[in-house]
Design an enzyme around this catalytic site. Sequence first.
Site, short mmCIF file in Angstrom:
data_model
loop_
_atom_site.label_atom_id
_atom_site.label_comp_id
_atom_site.label_asym_id
_atom_site.label_seq_id
_atom_site.Cartn_x
_atom_site.Cartn_y
_atom_site.Cartn_z
N HIS A 175 16.65 21.94 -41.56
CA HIS A 175 16.06 20.87 -40.74
C HIS A 175 14.67 21.29 -40.34
O HIS A 175 14.40 22.47 -40.13
CB HIS A 175 16.92 20.63 -39.49
CG HIS A 175 16.66 19.30 -38.88
ND1 HIS A 175 15.65 19.08 -37.99
CD2 HIS A 175 17.27 18.10 -39.06
CE1 HIS A 175 15.66 17.81 -37.62
NE2 HIS A 175 16.63 17.20 -38.25
N ASP A 217 23.70 15.27 -42.00
CA ASP A 217 24.09 14.68 -43.29
C ASP A 217 25.18 15.44 -44.02
O ASP A 217 25.68 14.95 -45.04
CB ASP A 217 22.85 14.58 -44.19
CG ASP A 217 21.86 13.58 -43.61
OD1 ASP A 217 20.70 13.93 -43.40
OD2 ASP A 217 22.29 12.45 -43.30
C1 SDX Z 1 17.37 14.27 -41.68
O1 SDX Z 1 13.43 15.05 -38.89
C2 SDX Z 1 14.57 14.62 -38.52
O2 SDX Z 1 14.91 14.60 -37.37
C3 SDX Z 1 15.41 14.09 -39.68
C4 SDX Z 1 16.86 13.71 -39.31
C5 SDX Z 1 16.91 12.46 -38.43
O3 SDX Z 1 17.92 12.30 -37.76
O4 SDX Z 1 15.95 11.63 -38.53
O5 SDX Z 1 17.50 14.79 -38.68
C6 SDX Z 1 17.66 13.35 -40.57
O6 SDX Z 1 16.50 13.98 -42.46
C7 SDX Z 1 18.11 15.58 -41.76
C8 SDX Z 1 17.62 16.46 -42.94
C9 SDX Z 1 18.32 15.93 -44.19
N1 SDX Z 1 17.76 16.57 -45.41
C10 SDX Z 1 18.53 17.41 -46.12
O7 SDX Z 1 19.64 17.82 -45.77
C11 SDX Z 1 17.91 17.81 -47.43
C12 SDX Z 1 18.08 19.30 -47.59
N2 SDX Z 1 17.24 19.95 -46.59
C13 SDX Z 1 15.93 20.30 -46.99
O8 SDX Z 1 15.30 19.55 -47.95
C14 SDX Z 1 15.11 20.89 -45.88
O9 SDX Z 1 15.91 21.65 -45.09
C15 SDX Z 1 14.30 19.96 -45.01
C16 SDX Z 1 13.43 19.05 -45.81
C17 SDX Z 1 15.19 19.17 -44.13
C18 SDX Z 1 13.42 20.87 -44.20
O10 SDX Z 1 12.63 21.57 -45.16
P1 SDX Z 1 11.62 22.66 -44.71
O11 SDX Z 1 10.71 22.15 -43.66
O12 SDX Z 1 11.02 23.33 -45.91
O13 SDX Z 1 12.59 23.70 -44.02
P2 SDX Z 1 12.17 25.08 -43.60
O14 SDX Z 1 10.71 25.20 -43.34
O15 SDX Z 1 13.11 25.41 -42.50
O16 SDX Z 1 12.49 25.99 -44.92
C19 SDX Z 1 12.50 27.39 -44.76
C20 SDX Z 1 13.00 27.95 -46.06
C21 SDX Z 1 12.18 27.54 -47.27
O17 SDX Z 1 12.34 28.58 -48.20
P3 SDX Z 1 11.17 29.71 -48.30
O18 SDX Z 1 9.90 28.98 -48.72
O19 SDX Z 1 11.05 30.33 -46.91
O20 SDX Z 1 11.66 30.71 -49.35
O21 SDX Z 1 14.33 27.48 -46.32
C22 SDX Z 1 14.33 26.82 -47.56
C23 SDX Z 1 12.92 26.35 -47.81
O22 SDX Z 1 12.72 26.19 -49.21
N3 SDX Z 1 15.22 25.65 -47.39
C24 SDX Z 1 16.31 25.46 -48.10
C25 SDX Z 1 16.89 24.29 -47.59
N4 SDX Z 1 16.15 23.83 -46.59
C26 SDX Z 1 15.11 24.69 -46.47
N5 SDX Z 1 16.85 26.15 -49.15
C27 SDX Z 1 17.99 25.64 -49.66
N6 SDX Z 1 18.63 24.53 -49.20
C28 SDX Z 1 18.10 23.84 -48.18
N7 SDX Z 1 18.70 22.75 -47.75
#
Ligand code: SDX
Length: 396
Positions: A273, A331
């Site tokens: 998130h 989700d």
């Molecule tokens: C919603 O914003 C809100 O409030 C949204 C929401 C709402 O109610 O409106 O809460 C609803 O959209 C929830 C999120 C739903 N999306 C997903 O579940 C899709 C999977 N999640 C990801 O795509 C991701 O976690 C995000 C997009 C939600 C956040 O991405 P970020 O900003 O890149 O997360 P981060 O900065 O915390 O990532 C840190 C690391 C990164 O790796 P490195 O570059 O450090 O090596 O964690 C990795 C990211 O690549 N990472 C994941 C991951 N989410 C982050 N790796 C694997 N699986 C994941 N799900």
Amino acid sequence: QTGMFTYDPGFMSTASCQSTITYIDGDKGELLYRGYPIEQLATNCDFLETCYLLLNGELPNATEKEKFSSLVTKHTMVNEQMQFFLRGFRRDAHPMAIMTGLVGALSAFYHDSTDINNPEHREISAIRLIAKMPTLVAMAYKYTIGQPYMYPKNELSYAGNFLHMMFGVPCEDYKVSPVLERALDRIFILHADHEQNASTSTVRLCGSSGTNPFAAIAAGVACLWGPAHGGANEAALNMLYDIQKEGGVEKIGEFIKKVKDKNSNVKLMGFGHRVYKNYDPRAKLMQETCNEVLTELGLEKDPLFKLAKELEKIALEDEYFVSRKLYPNVDFYSGIVQRAIGIPVNLFTGIFALARTVGWIAQLNEMIGDPEYKIGRPRQLFTGSAPRDVKPIAQR
Ligand code: SDX
């Protein structure tokens, strides 16, 4: 120091707006609507009470609740012409493609509630949108399966009416299951608002131009559709199906390896998130709802739920996820509950949009209601070419 909470100056400099509606503490995994913890709202209130709270800032008393509910009930039907709008879509259109069109099209029918700067118009368009979203989502579903639309029934609850319009057919009576009605109402509450997420920020920016409320909410529907945002519940369930197909629990290790491989671009959908660096409180409540529904439906042995819990357990013990503070979000389990209710996977985001409509409206009205508000105009850091002269084409 603003009210009860203090923010570091860095945070305030990146904040897109000031709001009194929803508070999230990403590190503690806390979510409050108008000061009420989501856990208390999800167990002590229903969705329409939560709508009233988000729109008005206070929970309704019995009289206010009765008045608000009957107002919403009276606006659940849509203009009959909307059916012809639907007919333009292919039957295999994604329901979110249909919803993006239908919600925007409402502005072609309700001219007495399109002036966003008129408080009365804002009030009636809010009621119309909250009331009509279930009808539109159900119509989009019925259209894609070739079944006749079901008109809303005023004696049913908000969630009960949606179930009736989704799964009822004209040739027999549809009995609303109290288990599914309660689960759906809770899903709506958990998705109602979430501070300045991507789709809410889209609605605020779109509405700041003075466009009509229906068009601004349609922009939110379009943004929510993305798999990184509201589309994640559909993607999370499809991910569980894929692991199931590959062999289920035994294949979780292999899947986690793929997620860790930077080149695979595979994400653990329903995890991580932008704000929560702890367990999303909604995910806990969603898992409880999952348990309740599956047990009451005799599906507690549902292999997908078992797989999801195993996947969560392994991920939460794995350094890759722990070090990145990746936890289940709203989700991760919502797809399993919705599947148990009988909602098709490609409609999950439509349910999310239905529930989030009240949050979008509350946030939009908070902005428009501020006499100081101006059209949004984010700036950029220009890193392109320095000024240069155009050469005649022969010299390029
Ligand atoms: C919603 O914003 C809100 O409030 C949204 C929401 C709402 O109610 O409106 O809460 C609803 O959209 C929830 C999120 C739903 N999306 C997903 O579940 C899709 C999977 N999640 C990801 O795509 C991701 O976690 C995000 C997009 C939600 C956040 O991405 P970020 O900003 O890149 O997360 P981060 O900065 O915390 O990532 C840190 C690391 C990164 O790796 P490195 O570059 O450090 O090596 O964690 C990795 C990211 O690549 N990472 C994941 C991951 N989410 C982050 N790796 C694997 N699986 C994941 N799900």
